[in-house]
Each structure stands twice: as structure tokens, then as C-alpha cells.
Design a protein around this motif. Sequence first.
Motif, PDB file in Angstrom:
ATOM      1  N   PRO A   1      44.401  51.590  52.004  1.00 56.44           N
ATOM      2  CA  PRO A   1      43.352  52.333  51.292  1.00 56.44           C
ATOM      3  C   PRO A   1      41.962  51.724  51.493  1.00 56.44           C
ATOM      4  N   HIS A   2      40.943  52.574  51.475  1.00 54.83           N
ATOM      5  CA  HIS A   2      39.568  52.145  51.688  1.00 54.83           C
ATOM      6  C   HIS A   2      39.072  51.185  50.609  1.00 54.83           C
ATOM      7  N   THR A   3      39.676  51.240  49.424  1.00 50.04           N
ATOM      8  CA  THR A   3      39.234  50.357  48.338  1.00 50.04           C
ATOM      9  C   THR A   3      39.500  48.890  48.648  1.00 50.04           C
ATOM     10  N   PHE A   4      40.292  48.621  49.688  1.00 54.02           N
ATOM     11  CA  PHE A   4      40.608  47.237  50.047  1.00 54.02           C
ATOM     12  C   PHE A   4      39.838  46.778  51.280  1.00 54.02           C
ATOM     13  N   GLN A   5      38.871  47.574  51.710  1.00 53.12           N
ATOM     14  CA  GLN A   5      38.120  47.218  52.920  1.00 53.12           C
ATOM     15  C   GLN A   5      37.190  46.036  52.674  1.00 53.12           C
ATOM     16  N   VAL A   6      37.253  45.063  53.572  1.00 47.22           N
ATOM     17  CA  VAL A   6      36.361  43.908  53.542  1.00 47.22           C
ATOM     18  C   VAL A   6      35.369  44.056  54.689  1.00 47.22           C
ATOM     19  N   GLY A   7      34.090  43.936  54.389  1.00 49.76           N
ATOM     20  CA  GLY A   7      33.101  44.062  55.451  1.00 49.76           C
ATOM     21  C   GLY A   7      31.759  44.522  54.936  1.00 49.76           C
ATOM     22  N   GLN A   8      30.862  44.746  55.847  1.00 49.71           N
ATOM     23  CA  GLN A   8      29.489  45.121  55.490  1.00 49.71           C
ATOM     24  C   GLN A   8      29.444  46.429  54.711  1.00 49.71           C
ATOM     25  N   THR A   9      30.319  47.381  55.033  1.00 50.01           N
ATOM     26  CA  THR A   9      30.368  48.657  54.321  1.00 50.01           C
ATOM     27  C   THR A   9      31.528  48.701  53.333  1.00 50.01           C
ATOM     28  N   GLY A  10      32.164  47.550  53.126  1.00 48.60           N
ATOM     29  CA  GLY A  10      33.247  47.448  52.155  1.00 48.60           C
ATOM     30  C   GLY A  10      32.909  46.415  51.100  1.00 48.60           C
ATOM     31  N   LYS A  11      33.878  45.592  50.758  1.00 49.11           N
ATOM     32  CA  LYS A  11      33.668  44.572  49.738  1.00 49.11           C
ATOM     33  C   LYS A  11      33.367  43.220  50.385  1.00 49.11           C
ATOM     34  N   THR A  12      32.579  42.439  49.694  1.00 50.62           N
ATOM     35  CA  THR A  12      32.264  41.089  50.140  1.00 50.62           C
ATOM     36  C   THR A  12      33.128  40.109  49.376  1.00 50.62           C
ATOM     37  N   VAL A  13      33.801  39.237  50.094  1.00 46.44           N
ATOM     38  CA  VAL A  13      34.657  38.240  49.463  1.00 46.44           C
ATOM     39  C   VAL A  13      34.239  36.856  49.933  1.00 46.44           C
ATOM     40  N   SER A  14      34.532  35.865  49.115  1.00 45.47           N
ATOM     41  CA  SER A  14      34.213  34.481  49.474  1.00 45.47           C
ATOM     42  C   SER A  14      35.258  33.553  48.851  1.00 45.47           C
ATOM     43  N   PRO A  15      36.519  33.733  49.244  1.00 46.39           N
ATOM     44  CA  PRO A  15      37.593  32.946  48.632  1.00 46.39           C
ATOM     45  C   PRO A  15      37.664  31.523  49.179  1.00 46.39           C
TER      46      PRO A  15
END
Length: 320
Positions: A244-258
Motif C-alpha cells: 500500500p502507498h501509505t507505507f511508501q518511504v521517500g521524497q513523495t512518501g514518508k520520511t523515516v530516521s530509525p
Amino acid sequence: MAEVLVLAELNPAGTGVRKTTLEALTAARVLGEPSAVVFGAPGTAATVRDGLAEYGAAKVYVAESADIDGYLVAPKAEVLAQLVVEKSPAAVVIPSSPEGKEIAGRLAIKTGSGFLTDVTDISPDGTATQVAFAGGVIVHSKVTVGTPIYTLRGNSVTPESAAGAAAEETVSVSISEQAKLTRVVDRIVEQKSSRPELTEAAIVVSGGRGVASAENFSVIEGLADSLGAAVGASRAAVDSGFYPHTFQVGQTGKTVSPQLYIAVGISGAIQHRAGMQTSKTIVAVNKDPEAPIFELADFGVVGDLNTVVPAATEQITARK
């Protein structure tokens, strides 16, 4: 000590404050004494006060009203602007969520203040660090007009507890008719899985086009579950219908820093790197030894993910 206002971001259904709020309280302490601002329906602050106190909130400004809860962000921005005028804080720190960014932008206009978004660090002199141009440039900026307003990118700061009095002070909520033009008519709380929230997780396992199918994403989920991690996906994977798109990581998705980011079958396009390159440790698994992701990775495995990942999952599970 100067006061710093911190907008408290709450979990759905009143289950406490989000980790992003604790990060914001921690970041705010370098600028002065943090005071949390809690918006919501009557009774909201009582459920989160202890958590705010544990992370250094000297005061808790309670802005509870049906007008706050029944409309979108405009009432929150108005009340926050009133607080800024009344309290003259040294700065305002807001979690960098979509709602937080909109509130910050509205607040900047209402108070005639400078506004820095998606900051990853704040120095005692107010200088903020930002990552720009898909991670290609590190920028150091400082607000020179009005009350400095920052939105803090999630997982950029490690929350550190520090006892605070969390003395409650009720805020008089006075909302203009202009701020009531968009009403909330319904709320639907999404069903949460047992995995941690993607943007708040300490460990993220992401799959890319190399996973090859939606069914094969079970390999990614298996590794994530063995580590207690969240699952992410590259844009290529979500566009291909693998996840699903809600799990997209990237510039047009979500930003993560784990603390740990594992990229599986992800080539490492700049769009994806922009959303995860601030991760503390990056591990890449890809069959192409020339994949750009290896330039960013701290550790890399060149091999077939269908062999490497199940073997890793088995070994991790055996050592629990």
C-alpha cells in the motif's frame, strides 16, 4: 529561563502523546524551558499530562473546546497565535507532521514570524539544521524576524526524559467565524497492526521492486516481525502494487530516521534516499553490486533476497 512553546501531537483516540511530541520537548530544551500546548476535546489534557511531565514540560497550556475538536487546523493556529502574543516565547517547536506543518505556516503568517520546516537539529543559539535537495545539501538557517517557529522532523532527535512540573494553565478558546469554515463531520480510526508506526519505529525493513510481487512481500514482513520493526516500501514497489502507498518511504512518501534501516531489493534512487538517508545505520540487500544504495549503506549484502532475507530471519528468531 525563556519559555518555548511545544505543540503536543496526540495519538488517535486519546491514547497518549506521540513520540514526535517527546522529541520536540527534548529539542526545545536547548532553547529554554518547554511548555506543552494541548488541543482537543474537554478532558484531553488529563490523559497526557504525566507523559508531558516526564519529558520536561514545565507548563501544560490546556486549550480544550468543542470548537477545537470540531474543525480542522485553523482554530488551533488561531489559539496558538494568541498564546504567542500573550506569552512572548523564545520559540515554538512543532512536530513536522502534515497537520503540524500547516499549523506552523498559519502561525508564521498570523504572528509575522520566520518559519523553518523539517529541521533535524536546533542549536542553543537558534540555528536549525535542514536537509535539502533530496539530501544533497545540508543547510544551517536562523530565523531573524518575529518568534522563531520550527517543525521538527520525526526521529531526528532521541527523546530524553527530564522531570517537569507540567503545571496546567487553562487557555481561553476564542475562535473567529473565519476559522470555522471547515468542519469535521466524521472520524475513522484506522485499524493498527501489531507493528510499530512507520515514522516512529526504531527499526524499519523496506522492500523495493526487487521483491518482485505482493505475495513475496511476506519475506519482508517476516524479517520485520523478527526484529519488531515497521515495514516500508519504495515508490517502485508501491506503484507496482506490491504494497500500500501509505507505507511508501521517500521524497513523495514518508520520511523515516530509525536506528536501523534495512533496504531489501531497493536500488537506491535519489527519491528513496531522500526519505531514509538520515537513518543511523543502513543495511542493504541487493543482487546488483553496482546498485546506488550501496554507496549509502553502512553494511551491504550482495545476493538474492529470497535466500538472504529468510536466512537472516531464521538466525534472528533462533537468537531471541
